[in-house]
Design a protein around this motif. Structure first.
Motif, PDB file in Angstrom:
ATOM      1  N   ALA A 128       8.533  18.268  17.584  1.00 56.41           N
ATOM      2  CA  ALA A 128       8.567  19.535  16.829  1.00 56.41           C
ATOM      3  C   ALA A 128       9.448  19.415  15.591  1.00 56.41           C
ATOM      4  O   ALA A 128       9.135  19.998  14.542  1.00 56.41           O
ATOM      5  CB  ALA A 128       9.066  20.661  17.726  1.00 56.41           C
ATOM      6  N   ARG A 129      10.534  18.647  15.683  1.00 57.71           N
ATOM      7  CA  ARG A 129      11.435  18.589  14.531  1.00 57.71           C
ATOM      8  C   ARG A 129      10.856  17.793  13.360  1.00 57.71           C
ATOM      9  O   ARG A 129      11.391  17.834  12.261  1.00 57.71           O
ATOM     10  CB  ARG A 129      12.799  18.030  14.947  1.00 57.71           C
ATOM     11  N   LEU A 130       9.730  17.096  13.582  1.00 61.72           N
ATOM     12  CA  LEU A 130       9.082  16.391  12.477  1.00 61.72           C
ATOM     13  C   LEU A 130       8.311  17.342  11.568  1.00 61.72           C
ATOM     14  O   LEU A 130       8.040  17.016  10.415  1.00 61.72           O
ATOM     15  CB  LEU A 130       8.112  15.332  13.012  1.00 61.72           C
ATOM     16  N   GLY A 131       7.940  18.507  12.101  1.00 64.05           N
ATOM     17  CA  GLY A 131       7.115  19.417  11.312  1.00 64.05           C
ATOM     18  C   GLY A 131       5.708  18.888  11.160  1.00 64.05           C
ATOM     19  O   GLY A 131       5.178  18.214  12.057  1.00 64.05           O
ATOM     20  N   PRO A 132       5.051  19.129  10.014  1.00 63.49           N
ATOM     21  CA  PRO A 132       3.671  18.656   9.822  1.00 63.49           C
ATOM     22  C   PRO A 132       3.618  17.139   9.660  1.00 63.49           C
ATOM     23  O   PRO A 132       4.626  16.490   9.364  1.00 63.49           O
ATOM     24  CB  PRO A 132       3.229  19.371   8.543  1.00 63.49           C
ATOM     25  N   ASP A 133       2.436  16.607   9.809  1.00 63.03           N
ATOM     26  CA  ASP A 133       2.227  15.164   9.717  1.00 63.03           C
ATOM     27  C   ASP A 133       2.510  14.652   8.303  1.00 63.03           C
ATOM     28  O   ASP A 133       2.059  15.232   7.317  1.00 63.03           O
ATOM     29  CB  ASP A 133       0.775  14.844  10.100  1.00 63.03           C
ATOM     30  N   HIS A 134       3.270  13.551   8.243  1.00 63.58           N
ATOM     31  CA  HIS A 134       3.588  12.930   6.948  1.00 63.58           C
ATOM     32  C   HIS A 134       3.115  11.482   6.894  1.00 63.58           C
ATOM     33  O   HIS A 134       3.610  10.707   6.063  1.00 63.58           O
ATOM     34  CB  HIS A 134       5.088  13.000   6.680  1.00 63.58           C
ATOM     35  N   ALA A 135       2.163  11.144   7.752  1.00 63.38           N
ATOM     36  CA  ALA A 135       1.644   9.773   7.743  1.00 63.38           C
ATOM     37  C   ALA A 135       0.906   9.492   6.438  1.00 63.38           C
ATOM     38  O   ALA A 135       0.312  10.388   5.838  1.00 63.38           O
ATOM     39  CB  ALA A 135       0.700   9.569   8.922  1.00 63.38           C
ATOM     40  N   LYS A 136       0.949   8.247   6.001  1.00 60.43           N
ATOM     41  CA  LYS A 136       0.083   7.793   4.926  1.00 60.43           C
ATOM     42  C   LYS A 136      -1.315   7.590   5.503  1.00 60.43           C
ATOM     43  O   LYS A 136      -1.478   7.299   6.697  1.00 60.43           O
ATOM     44  CB  LYS A 136       0.594   6.488   4.324  1.00 60.43           C
ATOM     45  N   ILE A 137      -2.334   7.742   4.658  1.00 61.87           N
ATOM     46  CA  ILE A 137      -3.709   7.569   5.133  1.00 61.87           C
ATOM     47  C   ILE A 137      -4.335   6.394   4.384  1.00 61.87           C
ATOM     48  O   ILE A 137      -4.540   6.446   3.166  1.00 61.87           O
ATOM     49  CB  ILE A 137      -4.533   8.850   4.950  1.00 61.87           C
ATOM     50  N   VAL A 138      -4.631   5.349   5.147  1.00 55.62           N
ATOM     51  CA  VAL A 138      -5.240   4.132   4.627  1.00 55.62           C
ATOM     52  C   VAL A 138      -6.739   4.197   4.878  1.00 55.62           C
ATOM     53  O   VAL A 138      -7.178   4.669   5.937  1.00 55.62           O
ATOM     54  CB  VAL A 138      -4.626   2.884   5.312  1.00 55.62           C
ATOM     55  N   VAL A 139      -7.514   3.734   3.934  1.00 54.21           N
ATOM     56  CA  VAL A 139      -8.978   3.724   4.056  1.00 54.21           C
ATOM     57  C   VAL A 139      -9.473   2.292   3.946  1.00 54.21           C
ATOM     58  O   VAL A 139      -9.108   1.577   3.006  1.00 54.21           O
ATOM     59  CB  VAL A 139      -9.645   4.582   2.954  1.00 54.21           C
ATOM     60  N   LEU A 140     -10.308   1.871   4.900  1.00 55.85           N
ATOM     61  CA  LEU A 140     -10.985   0.577   4.827  1.00 55.85           C
ATOM     62  C   LEU A 140     -12.456   0.831   4.527  1.00 55.85           C
ATOM     63  O   LEU A 140     -13.110   1.625   5.214  1.00 55.85           O
ATOM     64  CB  LEU A 140     -10.853  -0.190   6.133  1.00 55.85           C
ATOM     65  N   SER A 141     -12.970   0.171   3.499  1.00 56.75           N
ATOM     66  CA  SER A 141     -14.355   0.364   3.059  1.00 56.75           C
ATOM     67  C   SER A 141     -15.049  -0.979   2.896  1.00 56.75           C
ATOM     68  O   SER A 141     -14.393  -2.021   2.747  1.00 56.75           O
ATOM     69  CB  SER A 141     -14.404   1.116   1.722  1.00 56.75           C
ATOM     70  N   THR A 142     -16.380  -0.922   2.894  1.00 58.77           N
ATOM     71  CA  THR A 142     -17.200  -2.103   2.629  1.00 58.77           C
ATOM     72  C   THR A 142     -18.280  -1.731   1.627  1.00 58.77           C
ATOM     73  O   THR A 142     -18.555  -0.545   1.405  1.00 58.77           O
ATOM     74  CB  THR A 142     -17.853  -2.635   3.920  1.00 58.77           C
ATOM     75  N   ALA A 143     -18.903  -2.735   1.046  1.00 56.26           N
ATOM     76  CA  ALA A 143     -19.939  -2.467   0.054  1.00 56.26           C
ATOM     77  C   ALA A 143     -21.161  -1.820   0.680  1.00 56.26           C
ATOM     78  O   ALA A 143     -21.871  -1.041   0.032  1.00 56.26           O
ATOM     79  CB  ALA A 143     -20.332  -3.758  -0.661  1.00 56.26           C
ATOM     80  N   SER A 144     -21.444  -2.132   1.945  1.00 60.02           N
ATOM     81  CA  SER A 144     -22.620  -1.588   2.622  1.00 60.02           C
ATOM     82  C   SER A 144     -22.323  -1.444   4.103  1.00 60.02           C
ATOM     83  O   SER A 144     -21.222  -1.761   4.576  1.00 60.02           O
ATOM     84  CB  SER A 144     -23.828  -2.511   2.415  1.00 60.02           C
ATOM     85  N   ASP A 145     -23.329  -0.956   4.826  1.00 62.61           N
ATOM     86  CA  ASP A 145     -23.211  -0.826   6.280  1.00 62.61           C
ATOM     87  C   ASP A 145     -23.870  -1.995   7.007  1.00 62.61           C
ATOM     88  O   ASP A 145     -24.273  -1.860   8.169  1.00 62.61           O
ATOM     89  CB  ASP A 145     -23.857   0.486   6.752  1.00 62.61           C
TER      90      ASP A 145
END
Length: 326
Positions: free
Chosen positions: A225-242
């Motif tokens: 509770a003492r952390l409050g809202p989420d402060h995580a960084k958000i990393v995205v992994l992408s590719t050219a196609s599926d």
């Protein structure tokens, strides 16, 4: 004669590898040893069909377990050579792994292997990761020159991503087939798979994490509770196609990113709910300026040092996922 690890060594490496993350902890893989090589197969009996009809997340999960296997067997003193999708007549034959004794232990892989039991999906709110510039540089080095692209969502763009996350989950709440599938994978009677209550969050905890898949909530209170809202960084992994090969490789990179975060003492939570919907994937691409298709998002942050850590989720025993072909 090919050199292979003795069966107990191989079995222990497979058991450790199967700590890899998978969609809804479905563990959609099976291993077959024929005495000279180890085969990895996608297990379509464990496909999560509503959210993953094409099997993309199944292959992503197989990539993660393949990399975990390489890490685990490297720490046991073996090098690997992997051939991906070796059989054109069997799309579920994901990889063949050949072995040779290592000239010496790889200290980086040993640290990753030691981190495997500590790594778990942490859905609770997180503080900002310690020394993020150094950790980000480490993660970018993982994908340097790779077919997988890594981006970090800017803090100023997080509100847009959070709005897309809420909209995605709102749409899903109206889909009875999705809700039925979700209830099955979070059912309390499943002891070796799925997402138990101990790995989920309460209503008040969920309200403090703005980018997350919604699971049935638990009776927990307000952990961290003492952390409050989420402060995580958000990393995205992408590719050219599926394509299968690119998605598989993305799963391998996902494994490395998660383990390197664990080595650094950071908590993580891999997310695929936004990559299951085409408009959300397009938004992610716009926010990151990254071409191609987002495959997975990863929240990276810091948990409190004292308690309140989710326990490890269950896994099927090695005897169930590893067979020997005589």
């Amino acid at each position: 004669m090919p050199q292979v690890p003795e069966y107990p060594v191989l079995r222990e490496a497979v058991a450790l590898a199967c700590r890899a993350p998978s969609v809804h902890n479905s563990q959609p893989w099976k291993w077959v040893s024929d005495g000279s090589v180890l085969h990895l197969f996608a297990d379509r009996d464990r496909l999560v069909p509503v959210i993953d009809r094409a099997g993309r997340e199944m292959i992503l999960s197989c990539g993660a377990v393949l990399d975990h296997l390489r890490v685990a067997i490297s720490a046991a003193g073996w090098d690997t050579q992997v051939t991906c999708f070796p059989d054109r007549t069997d799309a579920d034959h994901v990889a063949v792994v050949e072995f040779s004794p290592s000239a010496g232990l790889d200290t980086t892989q040993c640290r990753r292997a030691e981190a495997i039991p500590r790594r778990r999906t942490d859905r609770l709110p997180l503080a900002a990761p310690h020394d993020w510039p150094a950790l980000e540089a480490t993660l970018r080095a993982v994908v340097e020159g790779d077919a997988v692209m890594l981006a970090v969502v800017a803090d100023d763009d997080r509100a847009q991503l959070a709005a897309a996350s809420r909209l995605t989950e709102s749409i899903r709440r109206q889909d009875p087939t999705y809700q039925s599938e979700l209830r099955w994978w979070t059912s309390p009677f499943e002891l070796e798979q799925g997402i138990p209550a101990s790995a989920r969050v309460s209503v008040s905890e969920a309200d403090r994490v703005d980018v997350a898949r919604s699971f049935p909530t638990t009776g927990y209170g307000a952990r961290r509770a003492r952390l409050g809202p989420d402060h995580a960084k958000i990393v995205v992994l992408s590719t050219a196609s599926d394509s299968r090969s690119e998605v598989l490789r993305c799963g391998e990179v996902l494994s490395t990113v998660l383990l390197d975060c664990a080595v650094a003492g950071s908590a993580t939570c891999a997310l695929t709910h936004l990559t299951e919907i085409a408009p959300s994937r397009r938004l992610i691409s716009q926010l990151t300026g990254q071409p191609g298709l987002a495959q997975v998002l990863i929240r990276v942050g810091q948990a409190l040092p004292e308690g309140e850590h989710p326990p490890a989720t269950p896994r099927r025993p090695a005897a169930e996922v590893l067979s020997v072909r005589r």
